[in-house]
Scaffold this motif. Structure first.
Motif, PDB file in Angstrom:
ATOM      1  N   LEU A 124     -15.448  41.899 -10.224  1.00 54.00           N
ATOM      2  CA  LEU A 124     -14.908  40.537 -10.191  1.00 54.00           C
ATOM      3  C   LEU A 124     -13.438  40.516 -10.605  1.00 54.00           C
ATOM      4  O   LEU A 124     -13.048  41.128 -11.600  1.00 54.00           O
ATOM      5  N   ALA A 125     -12.623  39.812  -9.812  1.00 51.94           N
ATOM      6  CA  ALA A 125     -11.250  39.525 -10.213  1.00 51.94           C
ATOM      7  C   ALA A 125     -11.131  38.018 -10.388  1.00 51.94           C
ATOM      8  O   ALA A 125     -11.631  37.258  -9.558  1.00 51.94           O
ATOM      9  N   VAL A 126     -10.521  37.610 -11.485  1.00 50.83           N
ATOM     10  CA  VAL A 126     -10.351  36.179 -11.748  1.00 50.83           C
ATOM     11  C   VAL A 126      -8.858  35.886 -11.775  1.00 50.83           C
ATOM     12  O   VAL A 126      -8.118  36.452 -12.578  1.00 50.83           O
ATOM     13  N   ARG A 127      -8.412  35.036 -10.877  1.00 51.60           N
ATOM     14  CA  ARG A 127      -6.986  34.709 -10.808  1.00 51.60           C
ATOM     15  C   ARG A 127      -6.615  33.727 -11.916  1.00 51.60           C
ATOM     16  O   ARG A 127      -7.453  32.963 -12.390  1.00 51.60           O
ATOM     17  N   ASP A 128      -5.336  33.715 -12.269  1.00 54.59           N
ATOM     18  CA  ASP A 128      -4.844  32.671 -13.160  1.00 54.59           C
ATOM     19  C   ASP A 128      -5.029  31.320 -12.466  1.00 54.59           C
ATOM     20  O   ASP A 128      -4.827  31.213 -11.254  1.00 54.59           O
ATOM     21  N   ALA A 129      -5.420  30.307 -13.226  1.00 52.89           N
ATOM     22  CA  ALA A 129      -5.668  28.978 -12.648  1.00 52.89           C
ATOM     23  C   ALA A 129      -4.501  28.051 -12.977  1.00 52.89           C
ATOM     24  O   ALA A 129      -4.192  27.832 -14.147  1.00 52.89           O
ATOM     25  N   TYR A 130      -3.870  27.557 -11.929  1.00 58.18           N
ATOM     26  CA  TYR A 130      -2.691  26.692 -12.108  1.00 58.18           C
ATOM     27  C   TYR A 130      -3.029  25.232 -11.872  1.00 58.18           C
ATOM     28  O   TYR A 130      -3.986  24.910 -11.168  1.00 58.18           O
ATOM     29  N   LEU A 131      -2.222  24.362 -12.443  1.00 59.38           N
ATOM     30  CA  LEU A 131      -2.403  22.920 -12.262  1.00 59.38           C
ATOM     31  C   LEU A 131      -2.349  22.562 -10.779  1.00 59.38           C
ATOM     32  O   LEU A 131      -1.539  23.123 -10.034  1.00 59.38           O
ATOM     33  N   THR A 132      -3.172  21.623 -10.355  1.00 57.26           N
ATOM     34  CA  THR A 132      -3.091  21.130  -8.981  1.00 57.26           C
ATOM     35  C   THR A 132      -1.794  20.323  -8.838  1.00 57.26           C
ATOM     36  O   THR A 132      -1.246  19.829  -9.839  1.00 57.26           O
ATOM     37  N   GLY A 133      -1.321  20.176  -7.615  1.00 54.17           N
ATOM     38  CA  GLY A 133      -0.105  19.406  -7.358  1.00 54.17           C
ATOM     39  C   GLY A 133      -0.223  17.984  -7.887  1.00 54.17           C
ATOM     40  O   GLY A 133       0.716  17.419  -8.462  1.00 54.17           O
ATOM     41  N   ASP A 134      -1.407  17.423  -7.704  1.00 56.10           N
ATOM     42  CA  ASP A 134      -1.684  16.067  -8.159  1.00 56.10           C
ATOM     43  C   ASP A 134      -1.533  15.952  -9.679  1.00 56.10           C
ATOM     44  O   ASP A 134      -0.948  14.999 -10.197  1.00 56.10           O
ATOM     45  N   SER A 135      -2.079  16.949 -10.387  1.00 56.17           N
ATOM     46  CA  SER A 135      -2.000  16.924 -11.845  1.00 56.17           C
ATOM     47  C   SER A 135      -0.569  17.117 -12.332  1.00 56.17           C
ATOM     48  O   SER A 135      -0.153  16.500 -13.316  1.00 56.17           O
ATOM     49  N   VAL A 136       0.190  17.980 -11.643  1.00 56.37           N
ATOM     50  CA  VAL A 136       1.589  18.186 -12.027  1.00 56.37           C
ATOM     51  C   VAL A 136       2.334  16.848 -11.958  1.00 56.37           C
ATOM     52  O   VAL A 136       3.077  16.480 -12.869  1.00 56.37           O
ATOM     53  N   GLU A 137       2.063  16.117 -10.869  1.00 56.29           N
ATOM     54  CA  GLU A 137       2.717  14.819 -10.682  1.00 56.29           C
ATOM     55  C   GLU A 137       2.339  13.841 -11.807  1.00 56.29           C
ATOM     56  O   GLU A 137       3.192  13.227 -12.423  1.00 56.29           O
ATOM     57  N   LYS A 138       1.025  13.750 -12.067  1.00 50.69           N
ATOM     58  CA  LYS A 138       0.555  12.804 -13.096  1.00 50.69           C
ATOM     59  C   LYS A 138       1.083  13.169 -14.479  1.00 50.69           C
ATOM     60  O   LYS A 138       1.509  12.304 -15.245  1.00 50.69           O
ATOM     61  N   LEU A 139       1.041  14.477 -14.790  1.00 50.47           N
ATOM     62  CA  LEU A 139       1.453  14.893 -16.132  1.00 50.47           C
ATOM     63  C   LEU A 139       2.965  14.808 -16.316  1.00 50.47           C
ATOM     64  O   LEU A 139       3.457  14.731 -17.445  1.00 50.47           O
ATOM     65  N   SER A 140       3.704  14.815 -15.199  1.00 48.96           N
ATOM     66  CA  SER A 140       5.158  14.677 -15.302  1.00 48.96           C
ATOM     67  C   SER A 140       5.524  13.286 -15.799  1.00 48.96           C
ATOM     68  O   SER A 140       6.594  13.082 -16.378  1.00 48.96           O
ATOM     69  N   ASP A 141       4.629  12.331 -15.545  1.00 46.96           N
ATOM     70  CA  ASP A 141       4.922  10.937 -15.881  1.00 46.96           C
ATOM     71  C   ASP A 141       4.561  10.560 -17.314  1.00 46.96           C
ATOM     72  O   ASP A 141       4.993   9.525 -17.804  1.00 46.96           O
ATOM     73  N   ILE A 142       3.710  11.368 -17.977  1.00 45.97           N
ATOM     74  CA  ILE A 142       3.287  10.948 -19.314  1.00 45.97           C
ATOM     75  C   ILE A 142       4.419  11.147 -20.317  1.00 45.97           C
ATOM     76  O   ILE A 142       5.220  12.064 -20.197  1.00 45.97           O
ATOM     77  N   ASP A 143       4.449  10.267 -21.275  1.00 46.41           N
ATOM     78  CA  ASP A 143       5.551  10.278 -22.229  1.00 46.41           C
ATOM     79  C   ASP A 143       5.051  10.736 -23.596  1.00 46.41           C
ATOM     80  O   ASP A 143       4.606   9.935 -24.416  1.00 46.41           O
ATOM     81  N   THR A 144       5.075  12.045 -23.809  1.00 49.80           N
ATOM     82  CA  THR A 144       4.619  12.568 -25.097  1.00 49.80           C
ATOM     83  C   THR A 144       5.727  13.335 -25.799  1.00 49.80           C
ATOM     84  O   THR A 144       5.548  13.828 -26.900  1.00 49.80           O
TER      85      THR A 144
END
Ligand code: ZN
Length: 267
Positions: A124-144
């Protein structure tokens, strides 16, 4: 040991964070009073991601616990410390490639032989899991004040002195989604079904456990949705036209396995 590759099974899907997720960039076991604990990030995009090694390690340890009694490895010496002397992390590892081939855990996740034993590479090979494009967009907007993540304030109380030790943990917010990919090498037809069923079990076990650090305090509850499972016979990889069989769930395994069975006769 000759390794006959009959093909590949590619499993793709999404990991959805149902609670905040913390996969630490440095040491997981923080000193009490440490200022902060950052999450692991892609050095180029600065986006948080789930390392394949974290996902694979979690799958291995949960599957090991689920099968250890059945396999007769509970409480035996077939265990190795992959941590340090002060921070022990014990996993089951078969000593020889011959044993590993018979072992549902080492067969999938590999084993490193010691005392002259041979390494048995993981199927088994397990790839690194990256944020979906949708999540990148949503998380770019949060103000933390942080990129794509949030701070969580924790207050650890010293059980002896009752002194409070407030600390800050960085985590990926609830709702974030990651794309994941697993690649399984089909090496023989006798074990492919058992291996893939165990992979499905390991994935189910993660959703009932947690990913990353601080699971006992509610972090890292995830939902894992398999969206596509592709069986790709090796003949197809060698030719110009890739013929893959797709199924939607590991419960439809038998139709997938048939594709390898057809290709291996006479091999
Ligand atoms: Zn083993």
């Amino acid at each position: 040991m000759d390794k006959n590759i009959l093909g590949k099974v590619q499993i793709n899907g999404k990991i959805k964070c149902l609670t905040g997720l913390h996969i630490g960039a440095s040491k997981e076991n923080m000193e009490i009073g440490a200022i902060d604990s950052p999450v692991v990030r892609d050095p180029v995009t600065r986006q948080p991601y789930i390392p394949g090694s974290s996902l694979k390690g979690k799958m291995r340890s949960l599957l090991e616990r689920a099968l250890s009694v059945e396999l007769g490895i509970a409480g035996t010496t077939k265990r190795r410390n992959i941590g340090t002397r002060n921070n022990e992390i014990w996993i089951h590892v078969c000593d020889s490639a011959e044993d590993a081939l018979q072992c549902p855990i080492c067969r999938i996740f590999g084993s490193t032989g010691h005392n002259g034993g041979k390494n048995f590479p993981a199927r088994l090979a397990v790839r690194d899991a990256y944020l979906t494009g949708d999540s990148v967009e949503k998380l770019s907007d949060i103000d933390t004040g942080l990129q794509y993540t949030e701070w969580k304030f924790e207050n650890a109380i010293d059980r002896v002195t009752s002194a409070a030790n407030p600390r800050q943990l960085e985590r990926v917010p609830r709702g974030a989604e990651f794309d994941f990919e697993l690649i399984y090498n089909v090496e023989d037809l006798h074990t492919v079904e058992e291996d893939l069923k165990n992979l499905a079990l390991a994935i189910d076990l993660i959703t009932l456990d947690s990913l990353g650090g601080h699971g006992s305090r509610g972090y890292g509850k995830v939902d894992i949705v398999i969206e596509c499972i592709k069986g790709i016979p090796v003949e197809s990889l060698k030719s110009d036209t890739i013929i893959a069989v797709e199924i939607k769930s590991l419960k439809e395994l038998s139709s997938l396995i048939t594709t390898f069975r057809g290709k291996s006769s006479g091999a």
